[in-house]
Design a protein around this motif. Structure first.
Motif, PDB file in Angstrom:
ATOM      1  N   UNK A  65       0.820  -1.218   0.000  1.00  0.00           N
ATOM      2  CA  UNK A  65       0.000   0.000   0.000  1.00  0.00           C
ATOM      3  C   UNK A  65       0.850   1.263   0.000  1.00  0.00           C
ATOM      4  N   UNK A  66       1.896   1.291   0.796  1.00  0.00           N
ATOM      5  CA  UNK A  66       2.700   2.516   0.856  1.00  0.00           C
ATOM      6  C   UNK A  66       3.579   2.694  -0.375  1.00  0.00           C
ATOM      7  N   UNK A  67       3.721   1.639  -1.188  1.00  0.00           N
ATOM      8  CA  UNK A  67       4.523   1.743  -2.411  1.00  0.00           C
ATOM      9  C   UNK A  67       3.951   2.785  -3.369  1.00  0.00           C
ATOM     10  N   UNK A  68       2.681   3.103  -3.222  1.00  0.00           N
ATOM     11  CA  UNK A  68       2.070   4.127  -4.073  1.00  0.00           C
ATOM     12  C   UNK A  68       2.715   5.487  -3.856  1.00  0.00           C
ATOM     13  N   UNK A  69       3.073   5.769  -2.604  1.00  0.00           N
ATOM     14  CA  UNK A  69       3.701   7.047  -2.283  1.00  0.00           C
ATOM     15  C   UNK A  69       4.577   6.880  -1.039  1.00  0.00           C
ATOM     16  N   UNK A  70       5.710   6.204  -1.186  1.00  0.00           N
ATOM     17  CA  UNK A  70       6.541   5.925  -0.009  1.00  0.00           C
ATOM     18  C   UNK A  70       7.125   7.169   0.644  1.00  0.00           C
ATOM     19  N   UNK A  71       7.191   8.268  -0.068  1.00  0.00           N
ATOM     20  CA  UNK A  71       7.789   9.489   0.481  1.00  0.00           C
ATOM     21  C   UNK A  71       7.059   9.993   1.723  1.00  0.00           C
ATOM     22  N   UNK A  72       5.786   9.657   1.876  1.00  0.00           N
ATOM     23  CA  UNK A  72       5.032  10.117   3.048  1.00  0.00           C
ATOM     24  C   UNK A  72       4.943   9.050   4.136  1.00  0.00           C
ATOM     25  N   UNK A  73       5.671   7.945   3.948  1.00  0.00           N
ATOM     26  CA  UNK A  73       5.602   6.838   4.902  1.00  0.00           C
ATOM     27  C   UNK A  73       6.985   6.483   5.455  1.00  0.00           C
TER      28      UNK A  73
END
Length: 138
Positions: A65-73
């Motif tokens: 799920x976080x692979x979509x936008x890892x920069x915020x995780x």
């Protein structure tokens, strides 16, 4: 922007690895452990292996799920770096004390090393700085 693409791919790969390990520890723990060279655990150890499987599965789903936008995780990514460093440390300790043969620990320790290293190198930086990591945990 290429580093963000690399991080997204890496996070997906790590997520898949976690899911595969989780499924194996949940549905075929004795067969999996035997296949990778470990002794077959007593039946009572299958319960904590099932709990371990839950954590693998949770991390796997979260990483996909976080692979979509890892920069915020960043916290998720840093926690996986810590997990991998602990895995590596445990592997080194039990290999050094001859509890586990190097033949059985080398591949997992290699995986822990490259996963931790790449996640660290490609981890997101905080919004306010181009040089500081998202947190000081690592």
């Amino acid at each position: 922007m290429n580093e963000h693409k690399n991080l997204r791919i890496l996070v997906r790969v790590v997520g898949v690895i976690q899911l595969v390990l989780g499924l194996l520890y949940l549905f075929a723990p004795t067969q999996f452990l035997e296949a990778i060279g470990h002794t077959i655990p007593e039946d009572d150890i299958l319960y904590p292996l099932g709990m371990l499987a839950a954590r693998f599965l949770a991390y796997g789903v979260a990483f996909l799920l976080i692979a979509r936008n890892p920069a915020i995780h960043g916290l998720w990514i840093q926690s996986m770096i810590i997990v991998q460093l602990i895995d590596l440390g445990v592997g080194v300790f039990y290999t050094a004390t001859d509890a586990v043969a190097l033949a059985d620990s080398a591949f997992p320790m290699f995986n822990a090393t490259w996963i931790a290293a790449l996640l660290y190198l490609w981890r997101p930086v905080s919004a306010g700085s181009d040089s500081e990591p998202a947190s000081a945990i690592v």
